[in-house]
Write a protein that holds these residues in place. Structure first.
Motif, mmCIF file in Angstrom:
data_model
loop_
_atom_site.group_PDB
_atom_site.id
_atom_site.type_symbol
_atom_site.label_atom_id
_atom_site.label_comp_id
_atom_site.label_asym_id
_atom_site.label_seq_id
_atom_site.Cartn_x
_atom_site.Cartn_y
_atom_site.Cartn_z
ATOM 1 N N TYR A 200 -13.015 68.055 -14.301
ATOM 2 C CA TYR A 200 -13.168 68.047 -15.587
ATOM 3 C C TYR A 200 -14.433 69.042 -16.194
ATOM 4 N N THR A 201 -14.301 69.435 -17.262
ATOM 5 C CA THR A 201 -15.288 70.258 -17.794
ATOM 6 C C THR A 201 -15.347 69.804 -19.302
ATOM 7 N N ILE A 202 -16.697 69.476 -19.770
ATOM 8 C CA ILE A 202 -16.788 69.395 -21.308
ATOM 9 C C ILE A 202 -17.762 70.164 -21.719
ATOM 10 N N PHE A 203 -17.541 70.425 -22.967
ATOM 11 C CA PHE A 203 -18.794 71.360 -23.680
ATOM 12 C C PHE A 203 -18.702 71.111 -25.248
ATOM 13 N N GLY A 204 -19.744 71.228 -25.920
ATOM 14 C CA GLY A 204 -19.609 70.891 -27.199
ATOM 15 C C GLY A 204 -21.153 70.784 -27.659
ATOM 16 N N SER A 205 -21.390 70.090 -28.659
ATOM 17 C CA SER A 205 -22.942 70.161 -29.505
ATOM 18 C C SER A 205 -23.247 68.928 -30.215
ATOM 19 N N ASP A 206 -24.641 68.848 -30.302
ATOM 20 C CA ASP A 206 -25.038 67.485 -31.016
ATOM 21 C C ASP A 206 -24.850 67.735 -32.606
ATOM 22 N N GLN A 207 -24.330 68.842 -32.882
ATOM 23 C CA GLN A 207 -23.974 69.062 -34.363
ATOM 24 C C GLN A 207 -22.385 69.317 -34.489
ATOM 25 N N ARG A 208 -21.803 68.699 -35.681
ATOM 26 C CA ARG A 208 -20.552 68.831 -35.742
ATOM 27 C C ARG A 208 -20.134 70.221 -35.963
ATOM 28 N N PRO A 209 -18.972 70.752 -35.322
ATOM 29 C CA PRO A 209 -18.439 71.935 -35.611
ATOM 30 C C PRO A 209 -17.563 71.976 -36.957
ATOM 31 N N ILE A 210 -17.399 73.007 -37.713
ATOM 32 C CA ILE A 210 -16.523 72.884 -38.905
ATOM 33 C C ILE A 210 -15.169 73.318 -38.160
ATOM 34 N N SER A 211 -14.932 73.735 -37.227
ATOM 35 C CA SER A 211 -13.454 74.110 -36.739
ATOM 36 C C SER A 211 -13.470 74.336 -35.161
ATOM 37 N N SER A 212 -12.436 74.125 -34.446
ATOM 38 C CA SER A 212 -12.306 74.369 -33.060
ATOM 39 C C SER A 212 -10.927 74.846 -32.870
ATOM 40 N N ASP A 213 -10.945 75.906 -31.940
ATOM 41 C CA ASP A 213 -9.591 76.491 -31.670
ATOM 42 C C ASP A 213 -9.295 76.514 -30.219
ATOM 43 N N GLU A 214 -8.236 76.541 -29.843
ATOM 44 C CA GLU A 214 -7.843 76.728 -28.442
ATOM 45 C C GLU A 214 -7.131 78.027 -28.439
ATOM 46 N N LEU A 215 -7.643 78.896 -27.533
ATOM 47 C CA LEU A 215 -7.451 80.176 -27.420
ATOM 48 C C LEU A 215 -6.404 80.620 -26.084
ATOM 49 N N LYS A 216 -5.580 81.417 -26.378
ATOM 50 C CA LYS A 216 -5.100 82.078 -24.979
ATOM 51 C C LYS A 216 -5.844 82.807 -24.073
ATOM 52 N N ASN A 217 -5.437 82.310 -22.757
ATOM 53 C CA ASN A 217 -6.425 83.325 -21.794
ATOM 54 C C ASN A 217 -5.591 83.840 -20.844
ATOM 55 N N SER A 218 -5.310 85.133 -21.055
ATOM 56 C CA SER A 218 -4.089 85.796 -20.308
ATOM 57 C C SER A 218 -4.817 86.176 -18.848
ATOM 58 N N GLU A 219 -6.233 86.478 -18.872
ATOM 59 C CA GLU A 219 -6.689 86.885 -17.618
ATOM 60 C C GLU A 219 -6.732 85.627 -16.351
ATOM 61 N N LYS A 220 -6.932 84.558 -16.747
ATOM 62 C CA LYS A 220 -7.094 83.284 -15.848
ATOM 63 C C LYS A 220 -6.019 82.655 -16.186
ATOM 64 N N PRO A 221 -4.763 82.659 -15.428
ATOM 65 C CA PRO A 221 -3.572 81.773 -15.893
ATOM 66 C C PRO A 221 -3.792 80.419 -15.638
ATOM 67 N N ASN A 222 -4.672 79.830 -14.800
ATOM 68 C CA ASN A 222 -4.947 78.515 -14.782
ATOM 69 C C ASN A 222 -6.096 78.133 -15.655
#
Length: 789
Positions: A200-222
């Motif tokens: 598992y990896t978790i990342f975030g902030s103690d401040q609430r984001p206004i948006s979050s997006d999942e992006l395509k990662n073509s360089e690292k297929p996994n």
């Protein structure tokens, strides 16, 4: 309306959260620091921790780095898995995208580092500060956004993490199979999981984001890329902070979440604790000398040592060899480095590393052979080169003299006995006491009777004899002592080459030598070394015109290991001085060449430096270990000024590329920090210049200083020997020369050994005797002073 309320709420959180105003800059203000060079912003740095570390470039980017796992040795690692390849950050102000990818400055601190990004048109400065808390599987990244404008700034900050959960080197051998990562957003953080494994990896902030997006990662297929976006409003002439935590676990989602929350809630006390601990590291074996550059080098090497501690609870704690490509465990690297670690008081990790090496070596070999290289997943890549087994024996004796713990000695002596038996019974076909096989030189074909293997074997039997006597194995002690004496005599006769005024690289057959000469000629021709070609051709002709049916010594490569008889104090003094003087021709301004035939035509002059190949190679390299060995060797024969010259050469590489560190290959190639560097400095300085010879098992410390002429006034404070703390001050003035020594255990015996040259005890009640032209003062007090007018 909902988006507006969310934005307002985020602004309220940013303005009111006490964590948002807890800038790490306040903690760093009074910390030692070194600013990087502008022309090395495109080179690596490390943010170190014993569980997690991060490697990127000083300009703030995360390019592909390393060759062990090609392009994967950078980023964020939580061994035995990788958490992230890195991250991108940008701030949008008035429609302008400001990418944090071209730092104008990099500053390194012992326990943290900082990137400075300047945006002059916007009158904006953004500092990125990061540190890894002790024993925590995560890292804190803090952005300090400074508005130098007379107007407020409204903008968005976008943080994109490139997660790549994957196993470390040789993971496939331990059933660690990488699979595709999947991500989900929870509250104010991303949680990423390997779809098959509990990584598992978790990342975030103690401040609430206004948006979050999942992006395509073509360089690292996994792998996956995910972003968090935050609104920031910064009043005129003020600053705001944004904290990002990155945490992980290789076995538990709950652990990852708890670690993430803990970092965000407690990063300030965590940073304060690490700062305090590093201050203690600096005060142990604290050096004060006229040469402030060398003094700083020695101080930062203590921090470097801590950067390399690698803890895997399922395996243990131990030092890695180097970052980024050698973060795991090595036999020989540890056998050099741990002697230095002990001299600077980092004794806990010394004993932990030895425990790890011994337990795994016995598990995979069972015969006392000490492993060479082991990944952090527990897979042993190389079960051990020949030299590592005798060097382990000498390491144990050296550490015992420092800690005085007989249980420690008794624990590892069975391994040593098995190892020495294996060394001669299974690796000495002709029974001449010279084991056959690879030593320190990893050159194809150099696996016959090597000089370093012979030298370290002799020292191992000498040290094993002392251990056997200490453990009341009298007959074994006599046997080992006899072998040590025989080997010393044989090394000084059979390995010595009068022609080359040097000990030989190896003893072997004519056939072996001729094959190696052909290989060496190709190497010398490729590197354009005409002097080496001429010498090799001459040697070839001599062999062909005067053939031998018996193995004999050969000097072909002038490898640095020909100096190990002097490093171990085996060489007789006449040969030693000749060989030490001869070795100077195989140096450049940074130190000693690994392979002498690679030397520059201007070797010994203050010109020339190593130009590394794009495909990783040590060909043509000058390294700190050979240079440190030479410093130790010079001191062994009473030449501290020559030894200091080698320390100065090595220190030219300090902060050359990475501020606060010395590269593996001088000045700026290979590993950006390297464990055995501390051997090359601590042993010459602590054991030899200040002459501290610990005998903790006898509650005795022998002090026989031989300081360089330049060090008229020098001090070494808080040297840990057993449960005693020793400090030494040396001062020189027109009125005379004085040495002051203190200890915290006045029931211990301090023996001060000085030339028979008019020294007297000026403070303290000393017993005095003269031995071999030297005066020995024996004290049992807290403070003692010896001097002469």
């Amino acid at each position: 309306m909902k988006k507006l309320l969310s934005t307002l709420f985020s602004l309220f959180i940013l303005a009111c959260s006490p964590k948002a105003e807890q800038s790490l800059n306040n903690l760093l203000k009074d910390s030692t620091k070194i600013e990087g060079k502008k022309n090395y912003l495109g080179s690596p740095y490390v943010t170190a921790g014993n569980r997690v570390y991060m490697v990127g470039h000083q300009d703030g980017t995360f390019p592909a780095l390393g060759w062990h796992i090609k392009g994967e040795m950078g980023g964020i690692w939580n061994h035995p898995i990788k958490l992230m390849d890195g991250f991108d950050v940008e701030m949008v102000v008035n429609g302008q995208v400001l990418a944090l990818s071209k730092a104008s400055e990099f500053v390194n601190y012992p326990y943290a580092n900082k990137h400075l990004f300047e945006f002059k048109e916007e009158d904006l400065i953004i500092e990125r500060i990061q540190f890894v808390p002790d024993s925590v599987q995560g890292i804190l990244i803090q952005f300090v956004i400074k508005n130098n404008n007379t107007k407020k700034i409204d903008g968005n900050v976008k943080f994109t993490g490139h997660t790549n959960l994957r196993p470390t080197w040789l993971g496939e051998r331990s059933n660690m199979v990488d699979s595709k990562d999947s991500a989900a957003f929870h509250d104010n953080y991303w949680i990423v999981k390997d779809s098959v494994n509990t990584w598992y990896t978790i990342f975030g902030s103690d401040q609430r984001p206004i948006s979050s997006d999942e992006l395509k990662n073509s360089e690292k297929p996994n792998g996956v890329s995910n972003s968090l976006e935050f609104v920031v409003t910064i009043p005129a002439k003020s600053e705001k902070t944004l904290n990002i935590a990155i945490a992980g676990s290789y076995d538990s989602r709950t652990d990852a979440i708890n670690t993430y929350n803990n970092i965000l809630e407690n990063f300030v006390p965590m940073a304060e604790a690490k700062k305090a601990r590093y201050k203690e590291l600096a005060n142990q074996s604290k050096l004060t000398i006229p040469d402030k550059h060398l003094q700083d080098t020695f101080e930062w090497l203590k921090y470097n040592c801590d950067w390399l501690v690698r803890t895997i609870p399922e395996i243990g704690s131990g030092i890695g060899a180097g970052i980024p490509d050698y973060p795991w465990y090595f036999g020989v690297d540890s056998e050099y480095a741990l002697k230095g670690y002990m001299a600077i008081g980092q004794d806990k990790i010394v004993e932990q590393t030895i425990r790890l090496l011994d337990s795994v070596s016995m598990a995979v070999n069972s015969n006392g052979r000490i492993l060479h290289e082991m990944s952090t997943n527990g897979v042993v890549f190389n079960k051990g080169n020949i030299n590592e087994t005798p060097q382990f024996a000498s390491l144990i004796w050296e550490i015992y003299k420092w800690n005085g713990d007989k249980e420690f000695l008794a624990t590892y002596f069975p391994t040593i006995k098995k190892g020495l038996k294996w060394l001669l019974e299974e690796n000495d076909d002709n029974k001449n006491l010279f084991p056959d096989g690879f030593g320190m030189m990893e050159i194809h074909g150099l696996d016959s009777e090597m000089i370093d293997v012979a030298a370290y074997t002799q020292r191992a039997f000498a040290d094993a004899a002392l251990m056997a006597r200490e453990l009341n194995e009298t007959e074994l002690a006599r046997e080992y002592r006899k072998l040590a004496d025989q080997l010393k005599e044989k090394i000084n006769t059979e390995f010595w080459s009068e022609t080359f005024q040097s000990y030989a690289d190896f003893i072997g057959t004519d056939e072996q030598a001729l094959k190696l000469i052909e290989d060496a000629l190709v190497r010398a021709d490729t590197l354009n070394k005409p002097w080496a070609i001429e010498e090799l051709e001459t040697t070839k002709k001599q062999i062909l015109s005067n053939p031998s049916n018996e193995p004999r010594p050969f000097v072909l490569y002038h490898n640095w290991v020909v100096n190990t008889p002097m490093e171990m104090g085996i060489a007789d003094s006449t040969k030693a001085i000749v060989a030490l003087d001869n070795a100077k021709q195989f140096t450049n301004p940074f130190g000693v060449f690994v392979t002498g035939i690679d030397r520059d035509e201007t070797a010994g002059d203050d010109s020339g430096s190593f130009k590394g190949s794009k495909v990783f190679s040590y060909t043509g390299a000058v390294m700190t270990l050979p240079t440190g060995v030479q410093a130790v060797a010079e001191n062994n024969y009473g030449r501290p000024n020559e030894a200091l010259d080698y320390l100065k050469r090595m220190s030219r590489s300090f902060s050359y590329a990475l501020p606060g560190s010395i590269y593996e290959v001088s000045p700026d190639y290979g590993m950006i920090t390297q464990a055995w560097n501390i051997y090359s400095f601590a042993v010459p300085i602590v054991n030899q210049f200040f002459g501290i010879k610990p005998l903790a098992h006898q509650k005795t410390v022998v002090i026989e200083p031989q300081l360089p002429k330049e060090w008229d006034n020098a001090a070494l404070e808080n040297v840990k020997v057993g449960d005693n703390i020793i400090s030494i001050w040396r001062s020189q003035s027109e009125s005379g020369h004085q040495i002051k020594i203190t200890q915290t255990q006045p029931d211990w015996k301090i023996q001060v050994v000085l030339p028979d040259d008019g020294y007297t005890a000026q403070e303290g009640d000393a017993q005095t005797e003269t031995k071999n032209g030297k005066t020995v003062f024996t004290f049992t007090e807290a403070t003692m002073v010896v001097g002469k007018n």
